[in-house]
Write a protein that holds these residues in place. Structure first.
Motif, PDB file in Angstrom:
ATOM      1  N   MET A 221      49.789  34.988   1.196  1.00  0.00           N
ATOM      2  CA  MET A 221      51.126  35.599   1.232  1.00  0.00           C
ATOM      3  C   MET A 221      51.672  35.897  -0.165  1.00  0.00           C
ATOM      4  N   LEU A 222      50.897  35.585  -1.197  1.00  0.00           N
ATOM      5  CA  LEU A 222      51.289  35.970  -2.564  1.00  0.00           C
ATOM      6  C   LEU A 222      50.252  36.937  -3.129  1.00  0.00           C
TER       7      LEU A 222
ATOM      8  N   ASP B 202      52.696  41.232   5.795  1.00  0.00           N
ATOM      9  CA  ASP B 202      53.091  40.915   7.168  1.00  0.00           C
ATOM     10  C   ASP B 202      52.489  39.551   7.541  1.00  0.00           C
ATOM     11  N   ARG B 203      53.339  38.544   7.674  1.00  0.00           N
ATOM     12  CA  ARG B 203      52.865  37.177   7.927  1.00  0.00           C
ATOM     13  C   ARG B 203      51.981  37.101   9.167  1.00  0.00           C
ATOM     14  N   ASP B 204      52.348  37.851  10.220  1.00  0.00           N
ATOM     15  CA  ASP B 204      51.543  37.817  11.439  1.00  0.00           C
ATOM     16  C   ASP B 204      50.161  38.386  11.189  1.00  0.00           C
ATOM     17  N   CYS B 205      50.142  39.508  10.485  1.00  0.00           N
ATOM     18  CA  CYS B 205      48.859  40.157  10.216  1.00  0.00           C
ATOM     19  C   CYS B 205      47.959  39.252   9.365  1.00  0.00           C
ATOM     20  N   MET B 206      48.577  38.461   8.497  1.00  0.00           N
ATOM     21  CA  MET B 206      47.801  37.607   7.581  1.00  0.00           C
ATOM     22  C   MET B 206      47.487  36.228   8.167  1.00  0.00           C
TER      23      MET B 206
ATOM     24  N   GLN C 290      60.074  27.893  -3.739  1.00  0.00           N
ATOM     25  CA  GLN C 290      60.816  26.852  -4.457  1.00  0.00           C
ATOM     26  C   GLN C 290      61.949  26.250  -3.622  1.00  0.00           C
ATOM     27  N   PHE C 291      62.320  26.957  -2.547  1.00  0.00           N
ATOM     28  CA  PHE C 291      63.403  26.428  -1.705  1.00  0.00           C
ATOM     29  C   PHE C 291      62.873  25.671  -0.494  1.00  0.00           C
ATOM     30  N   GLY C 292      61.550  25.507  -0.439  1.00  0.00           N
ATOM     31  CA  GLY C 292      60.967  24.731   0.651  1.00  0.00           C
ATOM     32  C   GLY C 292      60.602  25.533   1.884  1.00  0.00           C
ATOM     33  N   SER C 293      60.782  26.859   1.836  1.00  0.00           N
ATOM     34  CA  SER C 293      60.386  27.662   3.000  1.00  0.00           C
ATOM     35  C   SER C 293      58.884  27.918   2.967  1.00  0.00           C
ATOM     36  N   PRO C 294      58.206  27.661   4.096  1.00  0.00           N
ATOM     37  CA  PRO C 294      56.757  27.880   4.134  1.00  0.00           C
ATOM     38  C   PRO C 294      56.412  29.348   3.857  1.00  0.00           C
ATOM     39  N   LEU C 295      55.314  29.547   3.130  1.00  0.00           N
ATOM     40  CA  LEU C 295      54.877  30.913   2.845  1.00  0.00           C
ATOM     41  C   LEU C 295      54.200  31.506   4.083  1.00  0.00           C
TER      42      LEU C 295
END
Ligand code: HEC
Ligand code: HEC
Length: 510
Positions: free
Chosen positions: A99-100, A479-483, A505-510
């Motif tokens: 996702m990066l 696209d998170r779903d696609c990945m 950095q805010f703790g949200s999952p990638l």
């Protein structure tokens, strides 16, 4: 002879065609309805596409693994497991997250000893707030498409560079064997050969204490024994269900000592990475015949990209050629040198010279691919340029752009450095080192060995080039779903309780 002559005249005809604005091909003139619907720019680009033979699939002639197959699935688990690092705090994915952009979003990576090992991108820091890894993390997307070499300095290199083979045919030289010498342990292809090295690096994964002073092979053997829970590595992982995962992937009932070797670890890691082919970009759609896939700006940008500097273009294709957008060769471009450097000069990096020992290769780096470039900022071997506009300003005027970079302390505007105290004096020789590279570029331009022409593009043309570059990005990669098939799951992909579930950095999952 005859073939050569035919090709030549064919080529000449296409060149004429590409420079004509209308009436390309056919009986000439305005007879075809499809042609009359094209804009002049589309027609010009069609000529370029024809003459350079661009309309091919990047995958043509290649076989790549499917992520749903057992071996890439095992590779995914390994790629996300922190167990492959000395202190169990870094995974491959810590610097190459799907996702990066298959990289880490930083100018320079933070490997071992991150204060919060799960945090990626901005906010991933170690105790002194400074990155220890000297080069920018390149994307692992499309590594199956490289036939020449891997790494910024091409230190994992196919000796034969056969097209379409990912380095699988002739030998591969690595840091273990040295330049020009085949490494007998390199394995099946460039990606497998590369996977043997991150675990040996103090800054990336090993840390200084684990297997201190030992050979690369001792480090690898120890890690394999840790994963396999045998010999010197037995009991090192509190939870260990790797044997079942390996037996499934290799369809084998062999025991751990036979099955869980570093060779098999590297093989699985490479098959996972080689399955990450993301080439369905708007540009590819355009090549496949969808003329609505590109904006007018992107079309103008494509023309600039493929037009030589003598004809007022960017001459980008001189180096960023083929469907990977890289010639696989090393060139001097003179992007700013920032960070701790590669152990030469004061914080300097000699690039390819450190591999070949040839001073002509100083400051040369392998031409990066431009596929998915929209998601792989920051740019360059040291991640000095924050965005594509900076990169394009550099191409237009390297010296002024590098001057501005240092005059304006742009290093300290990079997210990774903006909160570092004393930022302006972190790398005092940075400017001088960067100007050495620019002097080298001048020399190469003077003696005619550079493929970097004098580019003269205005702000509007930079925007057009940027639009084209952005069109080289496959929408799947944002696209998170696609990945999701390529991202480890906390439960299903966690045989050792060491899976990296990366967050921002805010703790949200990638
Ligand atoms: C601390 C960050 C970090 C970690 C962890 C890491 N890498 Fe990398 N990776 C890099 C950097 C930096 C480079 C470029 C180094 C160079 O060229 O000198 C790189 C280069 C690569 C490349 C070459 C890409 C190309 O286009 O040349 C591949 C493939 C790769 N890494 C895979 C892996 C694998 C597999 C692992 C785990 C075994 C791993 N990396 C762990 C930072 C990291
Ligand atoms: C002489 C060969 C050459 C030419 C011509 C060239 N490039 Fe490059 N390009 C490179 C090399 C080498 C690098 C890496 C330089 C470094 O990291 O220090 C690079 C880096 C880049 C990057 C950053 C990629 C990344 O992942 O960090 C972009 C974007 C780029 N080039 C676009 C272009 C465009 C657009 C043009 C035409 C205006 C162009 N290049 C012309 C060789 C070339």
């Amino acid at each position: 002879m005859e073939i050569a002559a035919n090709n030549k005249s064919h080529w000449a005809a296409l060149m004429l065609c590409s420079s004509a604005l209308i009436g390309c091909g056919g009986g000439g003139g305005d007879d075809g309805s499809a042609q009359t619907m094209q804009t002049a720019e589309q027609t010009e680009l069609a000529g370029i596409i024809d003459s350079l033979g661009l309309a091919v699939s990047p995958l043509s002639g290649r076989t790549v693994p499917n992520i749903n197959d057992p071996l890439p699935q095992l590779g995914k688990k390994l790629f996300f497991s922190k167990s492959l690092s000395g202190d169990q705090d870094v995974a491959c994915a810590s610097c190459h997250h799907p996702m990066l952009g298959g990289a880490d979003g930083l100018s320079l990576p933070v490997g071992v000893n991150a204060i919060q090992p799960e945090v990626m991108g901005e906010g991933r820091v170690d105790a002194d707030n400074l990155p220890d890894v000297p080069r920018n993390s390149p994307t692992i997307f499309n590594v199956a498409l490289w036939d020449t070499s891997l790494f910024w300095d091409s230190r994992v290199e196919s000796l034969g560079k056969e097209a379409g083979q990912n380095g699988s045919v002739s030998g591969i030289s690595t840091p273990d064997s040295g330049f020009g010498v085949a490494d007998s342990n390199a394995g099946n292809n460039l990606v497998m050969a590369q996977a043997r090295f991150p675990v040996t690096s103090d800054e990336e994964m090993k840390d200084t204490t684990f297997e201190s002073g030992e050979t690369n092979d001792s480090i690898r053997d120890h890690l394999a024994a840790r994963i396999g829970d045998y010999g010197e590595g037995s009991g090192e992982l509190a939870t260990n269900e790797w044997l079942t995962a390996f037996q499934t992937a290799f369809n084998s009932s062999d025991g751990a000592a036979t099955l869980i070797t570093f060779d098999n670890i590297a093989l699985a890691l490479s098959e996972y990475q080689r399955s990450m082919v993301f080439v369905n970009s708007p540009w590819q759609n355009y090549l496949d015949g969808d003329t609505s896939a590109l904006s007018d700006d992107a079309i103008e940008g494509a023309i600039l990209f493929y037009t030589s500097t003598d004809d007022d273009g960017g001459g980008c294709v001189n180096c960023h050629s083929g469907s990977l957008f890289s010639d696989g060769q090393q060139h001097t471009i003179g992007f700013p040198q920032i960070g701790p450097g590669k152990g030469v000069g004061n914080d300097d990096d000699f690039g390819r010279e450190s591999i070949t020992g040839d001073s002509d290769d100083r400051y040369r780096y392998r031409t990066p691919s431009l596929l998915n470039i929209a998601v792989t900022a920051p740019y360059g071997h040291a991640g000095a340029y924050a965005d594509l506009n900076d990169v394009l300003r550099h191409y237009n005027n390297p010296r002024n752009t590098v001057d501005d970079f240092f005059d304006d302390d742009e290093l300290c505007d990079l997210p990774q450095f903006e909160n570092v105290s004393g930022c302006t004096s972190l790398y005092p020789d940075s400017r001088q080192n960067s100007f050495r590279a620019l002097n080298k570029l001048d020399d190469e331009q003077d003696d005619g060995t550079s493929l970097f022409g004098n580019i003269n593009i205005n702000g509007n043309e930079r925007n057009q080039l940027e639009a084209f570059l952005n069109a080289l990005t496959d929408p799947c990669v944002t696209d998170r779903d696609c990945m999701s098939s390529w991202i480890a799951d906390e439960v299903a992909d966690n045989p050792d309780d060491n899976v990296l579930i990366a967050t921002d950095q805010f703790g949200s999952p990638l």
